[in-house]
Scaffold this motif. Structure first.
Motif, mmCIF file in Angstrom:
data_model
loop_
_atom_site.group_PDB
_atom_site.id
_atom_site.type_symbol
_atom_site.label_atom_id
_atom_site.label_comp_id
_atom_site.label_asym_id
_atom_site.label_seq_id
_atom_site.Cartn_x
_atom_site.Cartn_y
_atom_site.Cartn_z
ATOM 1 N N GLU A 21 0.835 -1.200 0.000
ATOM 2 C CA GLU A 21 0.000 0.000 0.000
ATOM 3 C C GLU A 21 0.872 1.253 0.000
ATOM 4 O O GLU A 21 0.536 2.263 -0.626
ATOM 5 C CB GLU A 21 -0.913 0.002 1.227
ATOM 6 C CG GLU A 21 -1.927 -1.149 1.257
ATOM 7 C CD GLU A 21 -3.073 -0.973 0.277
ATOM 8 O OE1 GLU A 21 -3.154 0.091 -0.373
ATOM 9 O OE2 GLU A 21 -3.892 -1.896 0.162
ATOM 10 N N ASN A 24 2.071 1.876 -3.506
ATOM 11 C CA ASN A 24 0.943 2.407 -4.280
ATOM 12 C C ASN A 24 0.761 3.896 -4.007
ATOM 13 O O ASN A 24 0.609 4.706 -4.936
ATOM 14 C CB ASN A 24 -0.348 1.677 -3.910
ATOM 15 C CG ASN A 24 -0.381 0.242 -4.376
ATOM 16 O OD1 ASN A 24 0.481 -0.204 -5.127
ATOM 17 N ND2 ASN A 24 -1.382 -0.492 -3.932
ATOM 18 N N ARG A 25 0.754 4.241 -2.751
ATOM 19 C CA ARG A 25 0.528 5.629 -2.352
ATOM 20 C C ARG A 25 1.609 6.540 -2.921
ATOM 21 O O ARG A 25 1.330 7.639 -3.424
ATOM 22 C CB ARG A 25 0.480 5.716 -0.830
ATOM 23 C CG ARG A 25 -0.011 7.038 -0.275
ATOM 24 C CD ARG A 25 -0.334 6.925 1.205
ATOM 25 N NE ARG A 25 0.857 6.874 2.044
ATOM 26 C CZ ARG A 25 1.296 5.806 2.681
ATOM 27 N NH1 ARG A 25 0.651 4.650 2.586
ATOM 28 N NH2 ARG A 25 2.384 5.868 3.433
ATOM 29 N N ILE A 28 1.271 6.992 -6.857
ATOM 30 C CA ILE A 28 0.182 7.902 -7.218
ATOM 31 C C ILE A 28 0.543 9.339 -6.854
ATOM 32 O O ILE A 28 0.252 10.282 -7.603
ATOM 33 C CB ILE A 28 -1.131 7.461 -6.557
ATOM 34 C CG1 ILE A 28 -1.593 6.114 -7.141
ATOM 35 C CG2 ILE A 28 -2.211 8.518 -6.740
ATOM 36 C CD1 ILE A 28 -1.820 6.117 -8.649
ATOM 37 N N GLU A 29 1.203 9.526 -5.729
ATOM 38 C CA GLU A 29 1.640 10.875 -5.351
ATOM 39 C C GLU A 29 2.629 11.426 -6.376
ATOM 40 O O GLU A 29 2.560 12.596 -6.762
ATOM 41 C CB GLU A 29 2.274 10.837 -3.962
ATOM 42 C CG GLU A 29 2.642 12.193 -3.414
ATOM 43 C CD GLU A 29 3.150 12.123 -1.985
ATOM 44 O OE1 GLU A 29 4.032 12.947 -1.640
ATOM 45 O OE2 GLU A 29 2.674 11.257 -1.219
ATOM 46 N N GLU A 32 0.558 12.378 -9.428
ATOM 47 C CA GLU A 32 -0.276 13.566 -9.251
ATOM 48 C C GLU A 32 0.546 14.849 -9.092
ATOM 49 O O GLU A 32 0.174 15.903 -9.613
ATOM 50 C CB GLU A 32 -1.165 13.402 -8.021
ATOM 51 C CG GLU A 32 -2.270 12.371 -8.173
ATOM 52 C CD GLU A 32 -3.117 12.257 -6.928
ATOM 53 O OE1 GLU A 32 -4.300 11.888 -7.061
ATOM 54 O OE2 GLU A 32 -2.606 12.521 -5.815
ATOM 55 N N ALA A 50 -5.768 -2.885 -4.913
ATOM 56 C CA ALA A 50 -5.860 -1.457 -4.609
ATOM 57 C C ALA A 50 -5.134 -0.635 -5.664
ATOM 58 O O ALA A 50 -5.586 0.449 -6.044
ATOM 59 C CB ALA A 50 -5.280 -1.186 -3.226
ATOM 60 N N ALA A 51 -4.008 -1.154 -6.165
ATOM 61 C CA ALA A 51 -3.271 -0.450 -7.214
ATOM 62 C C ALA A 51 -4.123 -0.317 -8.475
ATOM 63 O O ALA A 51 -4.147 0.750 -9.108
ATOM 64 C CB ALA A 51 -1.972 -1.188 -7.527
ATOM 65 N N SER A 52 -4.811 -1.373 -8.838
ATOM 66 C CA SER A 52 -5.646 -1.310 -10.043
ATOM 67 C C SER A 52 -6.781 -0.306 -9.864
ATOM 68 O O SER A 52 -7.141 0.402 -10.815
ATOM 69 C CB SER A 52 -6.191 -2.698 -10.388
ATOM 70 O OG SER A 52 -7.101 -3.161 -9.402
ATOM 71 N N LEU A 54 -6.662 2.403 -7.999
ATOM 72 C CA LEU A 54 -6.030 3.717 -8.114
ATOM 73 C C LEU A 54 -5.743 4.070 -9.574
ATOM 74 O O LEU A 54 -5.921 5.216 -9.995
ATOM 75 C CB LEU A 54 -4.738 3.747 -7.298
ATOM 76 C CG LEU A 54 -4.905 3.784 -5.778
ATOM 77 C CD1 LEU A 54 -3.561 3.491 -5.095
ATOM 78 C CD2 LEU A 54 -5.452 5.132 -5.326
ATOM 79 N N GLU A 57 -8.696 5.362 -11.299
ATOM 80 C CA GLU A 57 -8.996 6.736 -10.902
ATOM 81 C C GLU A 57 -8.057 7.741 -11.559
ATOM 82 O O GLU A 57 -8.309 8.949 -11.500
ATOM 83 C CB GLU A 57 -8.883 6.874 -9.376
ATOM 84 C CG GLU A 57 -9.939 6.083 -8.609
ATOM 85 C CD GLU A 57 -9.661 6.075 -7.113
ATOM 86 O OE1 GLU A 57 -8.729 6.794 -6.675
ATOM 87 O OE2 GLU A 57 -10.361 5.339 -6.384
ATOM 88 N N HIS A 58 -6.981 7.239 -12.170
ATOM 89 C CA HIS A 58 -5.979 8.100 -12.806
ATOM 90 C C HIS A 58 -5.734 7.596 -14.232
ATOM 91 O O HIS A 58 -4.695 6.989 -14.527
ATOM 92 C CB HIS A 58 -4.676 8.099 -11.996
ATOM 93 C CG HIS A 58 -4.832 8.652 -10.618
ATOM 94 N ND1 HIS A 58 -5.333 7.912 -9.561
ATOM 95 C CD2 HIS A 58 -4.572 9.894 -10.120
ATOM 96 C CE1 HIS A 58 -5.359 8.672 -8.475
ATOM 97 N NE2 HIS A 58 -4.915 9.866 -8.787
#
Length: 247
Positions: A21, A24-25, A28-29, A32, A50-52, A54, A57-58
């Motif tokens: 996790e 992943n975080r 994505i950071e 973004e 969870a990665a998929s 995310l 969403e992006h």
């Protein structure tokens, strides 16, 4: 101003998406707020789902498969297997595991990968190289470092090959030198941003430093200064040459 034929395109790809996790975080950071445009998904871990989510969403983030057969680590002057998924010297096992991981990827993402690479670059050696090249050609996607048209650079890294700290490996100056040296055409920069919590890896706190550097605003100024266009694998032309496929 460069002529269009001299345009330099840069993909910044984060490996190990789905491993934890925290990774992943961080990825994505870095997407973004930084310059990460692409990621390579490891499908064998609980955090892959969870990665998929995310990634969906992006949609600007391209996602490929980070094929995994195991991991080697260096200790007391010797390499040892931290774990093995399969025997990477067995062609039949590589093929069946690749098919399994590709199927898992499509189930998670709802679509094929945009590119293909591997954990610890196992695909750079045979028999994995020929097998992954075959599947890349079938899917019409690039395989990291296995063609003339997309150059791979892994210089932005905080350790030596034996796992010793590389103090100057992660910095804005390293990125600027890499950007300044880009040739016309397409280049992929590999990186490993993330947070180290709950991560079993010899490459831990370096990931947090990578994340910090990749989010420095100055990088975009450097890209503009050298006339480099930041892209993802989704932006690749569909020609066989650009995809590193045989003519």
């Amino acid at each position: 101003m460069r002529a269009s034929g001299e345009q330099r395109h840069l993909i910044v790809n984060a490996d190990d998406f789905g491993l934890t996790e925290g990774i992943n975080r961080g990825i994505i950071e870095a997407h973004e707020h930084g310059v990460v445009t692409s990621a390579s998904l490891m499908v064998r871990y609980p955090a892959a789902e969870a990665a998929s989510a995310l990634a969906r969403e992006h949609p600007a983030l391209s996602v490929g498969l980070h094929f995994e057969t195991g991991e080697w680590r260096y200790r007391n002057g010797e390499w040892y297997a931290a774990y093995r998924v399969i025997d990477a010297s067995d062609s039949a096992l590589i093929r069946s595991e690749l098919e399994r991981q590709l199927a898992a990827f499509e189930k998670l993402m709802g679509q094929p990968p945009t590119h293909l690479d591997s954990h610890q670059h196992v695909h750079q050696s045979e028999p994995a190289r020929s097998i992954l090249q075959e599947y890349a050609e079938r899917l019409r996607i690039p395989l990291r470092g296995c063609g003339r048209s997309i150059t791979y650079r892994g210089d932005f890294y905080g350790q030596t090959g034996e796992g010793r700290p590389l103090r100057d490996g992660i910095s804005i100056s390293v990125l600027e030198r890499m950007i300044a040296a880009l040739e016309p055409g397409w280049t992929e920069f590999g990186c490993h941003p993330g947070y180290a919590d709950k991560l079993d890896s010899v490459y831990r706190m370096e990931r947090e430093e990578e994340l910090r550097v990749l989010c420095i605003d100055e990088i975009r100024l450097v890209l503009a200064r050298y006339g480099v266009r930041l892209c993802s694998f989704k932006d690749l032309p569909s020609s066989r040459a650009t995809l590193n496929l045989p003519e």
